[in-house]
Design a protein around this motif. Structure first.
Motif: not given
Length: 581
Positions: A572, A575-577
């Motif tokens: 996660a 994918e986010e940063r």
């Protein structure tokens, strides 16, 4: 002669035979001849008390290599079919997805040796008095080391299928078969090909365990490269020459398979790339060029493959067109689901129930605590392997991935190295441990590193090659060097690839622990390491079903918990940063 003229016009026109066609005919003849000579030996009579006779002559290695390759490709074919079916069902059926994905997650954490114990017992009852039972058990064991990675790859590709492609399938009124062959399979092809090579390499790693089987205090064996290596190691004194010959045969077989199979497949898969950019480093294959320019191949595509495809389209043309893949199931789907549930209720559930009752009745708090302690020791070793592999191979992978010249040279070598089963050199490393008086409690860390380090290297190279050129140019414009370059560009760019590599390395290390924590060497092997892998190997060999079930269950639970608490949050975060697109 009107009648003869009619016959001449009605007869199919055979293609002209060129040198490429002669090469293809020669290859097919050699393959069929080998299969015809080998297939009868796989179904010969067999008794559980019969001992395996392995010749350590180097001239026996080609026959053993062919036997091992037949098992490998049979397992891969079944694994690919399983991945396509289970991945598609999980991607388009939310109810099935809730069951299939956790099932795959648990299965990939169960060591293949756990499947082997059940498979041998089952297939020897299905094929009594025949060697075919052991052959099927070996194929199932190799399948269990290949299938889950492929299934996850196809599932994730379908879940990320762009919406505009889905709408195009609706507008063109594609049947389910047309959608599968024209949209879904081409879109997932690149991921399937690269994960197939990794899965095939995992099969090589567990080939020896599937050919030298110890279950319920009985030793079984199958002729092959794995059993040849085991026989050379078990000899007294250890036959070093045979070990070297076997390693050479395995290397030669892997190179041959890479040149004749994987390299053509990789080059062919480039036609399914979703981007339109030209690549000067696009892989090529002499074998693929011969197949593409062959008259007999063109004739077979026109006369055989095309009619088969048309027949499939006609058979499915009456079914509902693609509008929404979550449509109500057809009558065939309902019947298939009912049949599967009946099989589960009638056969699988009683077997699992009896195993659970047996394990629970023999379980004690002291035994459970001991197994958890062994699981903790194996976890520490695996964590050490992840750290060491990261320190050693991340700089190397980045250097290769950032240089097109190095990538062109190193990438084929990395592909071959990824397929090489490092456990075949474990006996030689063990010999060094014995001479240096190194305990397997520490030495098994090196063995695990040798067997799984390719996961991180392969993923880091792929991640570094995907860093956009404009980011590299921006780093040069700002004169980033040393640690500033790493923390600003390299580490954020390769972090998603590192997470994938570390996750697959950890999963492979859990499975490899059943080999690395227990090593044989002649009549005086070193003491096994204290760990869950060594316990599973001992319990399976002695027929300790409660211990086998409990230890495998604890290993599966530890892997699932680590995936939920460690790897999924890292995914996660990636994918986010840390995305470059």
């Amino acid at each position: 002669m009107p009648g003869l003229f009619f016959l001449q016009r009605g007869m199919p026109r055979w293609p002209r035979i060129g040198w490429r066609d002669a090469v293809i005919f020669a290859g097919l003849f050699a393959l069929l001849y080998g299969l015809v000579q080998t297939a009868p030996q796989m179904g010969q009579p067999f008794s559980p008390s019969q001992k395996l006779s392995i010749s350590l002559s180097p001239w026996s290695l080609p026959t053993y290599a062919l036997r091992s390759l037949i098992r490998m490709f049979a397992a891969y074919a079944i694994a690919l079919l399983f991945a396509l079916v289970s991945g598609r069902i999980a991607a388009y059926n939310p109810r099935a997805e809730r069951w299939i994905i956790p099932f795959l997650d648990i299965c990939q954490s169960v060591p293949p040796l756990g499947f082997l114990a059940v498979a041998v017992t089952f297939f020897m009852h299905v094929f009594p008095g025949s060697l075919l039972g052991l052959e099927c058990a070996s194929v199932v064991t190799i399948f269990s080391s290949q299938a889950w990675n492929l299934a996850f790859s196809f599932y994730q590709s379908l879940k990320t299928l762009p919406r505009d492609l889905h709408e195009a399938a609706i507008n063109y009124h594609l049947t389910p078969w047309q959608r599968f062959v024209k949209l879904e399979l081409p879109f997932a092809m690149t991921g399937l090909v690269w994960n197939s090579m990794m899965s095939f390499g995992s099969g090589w790693f567990f080939l020896a365990a599937s050919e030298t089987i110890t279950v319920l205090r009985h030793d079984y064996g199958l002729p092959g490269l794995g059993s040849y290596m085991a026989q050379a190691v078990a000899a007294e004194p250890v036959n070093i020459g045979a070990i070297v010959w076997c390693i050479g045969a395995i290397v030669g077989t892997i190179v041959l398979v890479d040149q004749l199979f994987w390299r053509p497949v990789v080059a062919w898969s480039q036609r399914f790339r979703s981007d339109s950019a030209e690549d000067d480093q696009e892989p090529t294959s002499v074998v693929l060029d011969v197949l593409r320019n062959s008259n007999i191949t063109e004739w077979a595509n026109r006369r055989l493959m095309a009619p088969i495809g048309e027949a499939m389209n006609r058979a499915l043309r009456g079914r509902k067109r693609v509008s929404d893949m979550r449509t109500p199931p057809s009558l065939f789907s309902r019947l298939l689901r009912i049949t599967l549930w009946l099989v589960v209720i009638a056969w699988v559930a009683p077997v699992i129930g009896r195993g659970a009752i047996t394990a629970i009745s023999a379980m004690s708090w002291r035994m459970a605590a001991h197994l958890l302690y062994l699981g903790f020791l194996t976890s520490v070793r695996i964590a050490a392997v992840v750290v060491l592999a990261t320190i050693i191979w991340v700089p190397v992978g980045v250097r290769i991935g950032f240089s097109q010249r190095l990538a062109r040279i190193a990438q084929p070598l990395v592909q071959i190295a990824a397929s090489f089963p490092m456990n075949v050199v474990f006996p030689l490393v063990t010999y060094v441990f014995i001479k240096l008086h190194v305990s397997l409690n520490w030495g098994s860390i090196l063995l695990l590193l040798l067997g799984t380090q390719g996961y991180i290297l392969f993923n880091i190279i792929a991640g570094a090659m995907q860093v956009p050129a404009e980011l590299k140019e921006a780093a040069q414009a700002f004169h980033l060097r040393g640690w500033n370059l790493w923390k600003t560009l390299i580490l954020p760019a390769i972090f998603p690839a590192w997470v994938t590599g570390a996750l697959t390395l950890a999963g492979g290390a859990w499975n490899a622990s059943i080999v690395a924590e227990v090593i044989t060497w002649g009549a005086h092997p070193p003491a096994p390491a204290a760990g869950l892998g060594a316990y599973i190997t001992r319990a399976t060999g002695e027929g300790d079903w409660p211990g086998t079930i409990l230890s495998i269950s604890i290993m599966a639970a530890l892997v699932v918990l680590l995936n939920r608490w460690l790897w999924q949050p890292l995914y996660a975060l990636a994918e986010e940063r840390f995305t470059t697109t």
